[in-house]
Design an enzyme around this catalytic site. Sequence first.
Site, short mmCIF file in Angstrom:
data_model
loop_
_atom_site.label_atom_id
_atom_site.label_comp_id
_atom_site.label_asym_id
_atom_site.label_seq_id
_atom_site.Cartn_x
_atom_site.Cartn_y
_atom_site.Cartn_z
N SER A 97 0.87 -1.18 0.00
CA SER A 97 0.00 0.00 0.00
C SER A 97 0.89 1.22 0.00
CB SER A 97 -0.89 0.00 1.25
OG SER A 97 -1.51 1.26 1.43
N TYR A 119 -2.32 0.01 10.54
CA TYR A 119 -2.25 -0.46 9.15
C TYR A 119 -0.91 -0.06 8.53
CZ TYR A 119 -3.57 -1.12 4.24
OH TYR A 119 -3.61 -1.51 2.92
#
Length: 259
Positions: free
Chosen positions: A140, A153
Amino acid sequence: MRTTTSRKAGMTTTAVVTGASSGIGAAVARRLAKEGYDVVLVARRGELLDRVAAETGGRAVVLDVTDAEAVRAFADTLDACDVLVNNAGGALGADTVAEGSPAHWQQMYSVNVLGTLHLTQALLPLLRQDGGGTVVNITSTAAHCTYESGGGYSAAKHAQYALGETLRLELCGEPVRVVEVAPGMVHTEEFALNRFHGDRERASAVYAGVDRPLRAEDVAECVSFAVALPQHVNVDQLVVRPLAQAAQHKTHRGPLFQS
């Protein structure tokens, strides 16, 4: 259709895709199947996985990637693995570091990082066979920067990024590629919904006003591009965002395209 560059002339190449029951994983499985790969689809949810497998003609394997023993048993059922796409992952919660749930942090680390580790370790012997293979880690943009309320995250994705970078160094001298595809904002049916524990209003707000966030198929196209290159060409890192998202913290909300 782009011709897949196979190191095994005249033979079908095998791709293992994790998190393949929906979203980016399902799109990658469909795309690689279209490119001629024999796709092995891995996920926890059997019913959804079976649907994607039926579409692709692939093999569905219900598996929890955080279970190292189960992953090793799965690897023993394979005769070949030419491409491994470590896509299983996701985010849980959007709390500050001060208020974040340690259980959520642990779960994100287990899936995003240890899941990648388990599959990579188990399948490396097959990836090293017959001229080498390719590991693709779907990370990501959060793997390369941080943002408020995204500490858990981002920490997990930073660790997944570090895993891939280290693996590439350790495999230097062997014909095994390690590719990272780092997507920005991707509008899938479940990512934000899972993050906000089923709260559809909060999930929808993530994409509100954004003119054409990425689709899962856009990320699948990037994976297809990277693995189709000749084996001596390694895409170390491919960062892909929608045009409306200039950076993790800067997103245009409003009309961008004329049609």
